[in-house]
Design an enzyme around this catalytic site. Structure first.
Site, PDB file in Angstrom:
ATOM      1  CG  ASP A  17      71.146 -78.232  20.843  1.00 40.18           C
ATOM      2  OD1 ASP A  17      71.205 -77.155  21.466  1.00 40.18           O
ATOM      3  OD2 ASP A  17      70.136 -78.593  20.214  1.00 40.18           O
ATOM      4  CG  ASP A  30      72.926 -71.164  16.169  1.00 40.08           C
ATOM      5  OD1 ASP A  30      72.576 -71.052  17.356  1.00 40.08           O
ATOM      6  OD2 ASP A  30      72.183 -71.619  15.294  1.00 40.08           O
ATOM      7  CD  GLU A  88      67.617 -73.010  19.770  1.00 44.13           C
ATOM      8  OE1 GLU A  88      66.924 -72.016  19.491  1.00 44.13           O
ATOM      9  OE2 GLU A  88      68.363 -73.556  18.936  1.00 44.13           O
ATOM     10  CD  GLU A  89      70.238 -75.124  16.447  1.00 47.77           C
ATOM     11  OE1 GLU A  89      69.209 -75.029  15.744  1.00 47.77           O
ATOM     12  OE2 GLU A  89      71.097 -74.225  16.509  1.00 47.77           O
TER      13      GLU A  89
HETATM   14 ZN    ZN Z   1      70.961 -70.896  18.237  1.00 41.64          ZN
END
Ligand code: ZN
Length: 440
Positions: free
Chosen positions: A112, A143, A177-178
């Site tokens: 993500d 990222d 994760e975000e």
């Molecule tokens: Zn990351």
């Protein structure tokens, strides 16, 4: 390059020869809109991306599982909101079984990304990767779809060359994760490994620690009144401006940051910090504001001495006491103490020893590849912290790109660093999982 075995040199050459494929894979991953989940919003293109990786890895002989985990697996965890599900956001595990008797290594990355706004400010479409100036540009380039492409290619390269590892090598790509961290939490609760590499953009440094964070809301009561009438003393019923009382507390927070900045330094992390991020106050243009709230984002350091307590409890107590002391010195706030509330979304700090075999392996690989091999830390939480805190799996960040470009406009990653990282991960897997002929 010295210090490499003949087989390790072959692996490096093989990966260098597949630079085009590595870049193409990253461009393909960027093309999936995987902007992170917000509660109630439909899934994006997460499942398409996970299926693409599943097919590639299965074609190289991995045992692949792509599935939506049961929400019960993460329900009740402080990071995960009520009613959360993985609907149409499957998680991927691809396992290359070892011959037996070696250590197992987990490669974990999130697929993500954060939102692309302000989209108009990008020099090219954030979901249409561009390759120019020796870099790949697009949302997630560093990222961390870049890191994901590297770990996938590293595992593929070992399989293609028939490199036999004694231990298992697992490739694990997660969502959330975000946002909630729920994908990484599933990994921590279902996967076992002797160590994990998380290729967040460390610029090929080996990050062994990260800060935790807390979210505080301070609410202050004032007293409403006509803004155009000269004020009386509050003791005689006069109006009190809640916004000005919050400004007073913002100054107290500035002094707390100063205090934290001067405490003994962590070798790999910046000091603890408290950033005022949001103010909401006032009711009407011609009225004294009767209420104002201030939100703060607090980053705090790992602290071995606080073991056993809930992560961040010591910081919570210190923050509350600091605000209470500041309030005591103001006659109004003394009688109308501000309320401190802790919002959901707290995440723990994490730290592993630099003597951990996975750390020593990566530093050795970096040096043998002619690079500095530096230790470091990540200022902010990431999924690796969950692997450490929840599962006791020693996890490091080691990946391509510059963390300062993460979440920004014109996110990008150097192609040379992608190749270097894929080589580094492949060699680390060979040494950590004990490949035949893997010792230099
Ligand atoms: Zn990351």
């Amino acid at each position: 390059v010295t210090g490499l075995t003949a087989l390790e040199r072959r692996v490096c050459e093989h990966i260098a020869g597949r630079q085009h494929d590595l870049v193409a894979l990253l461009c393909e991953l960027i093309g999936f809109d995987t902007v992170t989940h917000t509660p109630g919003a439909p899934a994006r293109e997460e499942s398409g991306l996970q299926r693409l990786l599943a097919e590639r890895l299965a074609a190289r002989g991995a045992e692949v599982r792509v599935a939506e985990p049961e929400p019960a697996l993460v329900a009740g965890h402080p990071m995960v909101p009520d009613g959360f599900t993985f609907a149409e956001r499957p998680q991927l595990v691809a396992r290359f079984p070892g011959a037996g008797g070696g250590r197992t290594l987990l490669l974990n990355g999130h697929v993500d990304v954060v939102d692309v706004e302000p989209r108009a400010a990008w020099s090219s479409d954030p979901f249409e990767a561009a390759v120019r100036d020796g870099m790949v540009w697009g949302r997630g380039a560093c990222d961390m779809k870049g890191g994901v492409a590297c770990m996938v290619l590293a595992a593929e390269a070992l399989a293609e060359l028939g490199v036999r590892l004694a231990g298992d090598l697992a490739v694990n790509t997660v969502t959330e994760e975000e946002s909630t961290g729920a994908g990484g939490l599933v990994s921590a609760r279902t996967l076992r490994a002797d160590a994990a590499i998380v290729p967040e953009p460390s610029g090929l440094d080996v990050w062994v620690t990260c800060r935790g964070s807390l979210l505080a809301r301070i609410t202050v009561e004032g007293r409403a009144g006509h803004a155009g009438i000269a004020p009386r003393h509050p003791d005689h019923g006069g109006a009190v401006n809640a916004i000005e009382k919050v400004a007073y507390l913002v100054e107290a927070i500035r002094r707390l940051r100063e205090e934290w900045a001067l405490r003994p330094r962590h070798p790999h992390l910046p000091p603890a910090d408290c950033v005022p991020t949001m103010v909401v106050g006032g009711e009407w243009l011609v009225s004294y504001p009767a209420r104002c709230s201030l939100d703060c984002h607090i980053e705090f350091l790992p602290d071995a001495a606080a073991d056993g307590a809930r992560a961040g409890d010591r910081v919570r107590r210190e923050f509350e006491a600091w605000i209470a002391r500041a309030a005591d010195a103001d006659p109004w706030l003394h009688r109308h103490p501000p309320e401190v509330e802790w919002l959901p979304g707290a995440v723990p700090p994490a730290e592993i020893s630099s003597a951990e075999p996975v750390v020593r392996t990566l530093l050795g690989v970096e040096r043998d590849l002619g690079r500095p091999g530096r230790l470091g830390g990540l200022d902010n939480w990431h999924d690796g912290a969950t692997l450490i805190v929840e599962a006791g799996i020693p996890a490091v960040c080691y990946g391509p790109g510059d963390i300062h470009l993460a979440h920004g406009v014109d996110e990008r990653v150097p192609v040379a660093e992608l190749v270097a990282c894929a080589q580094g991960i492949a060699l680390a897997a060979m040494r950590f999982c004990d490949a035949d002929g893997g010792e230099p």
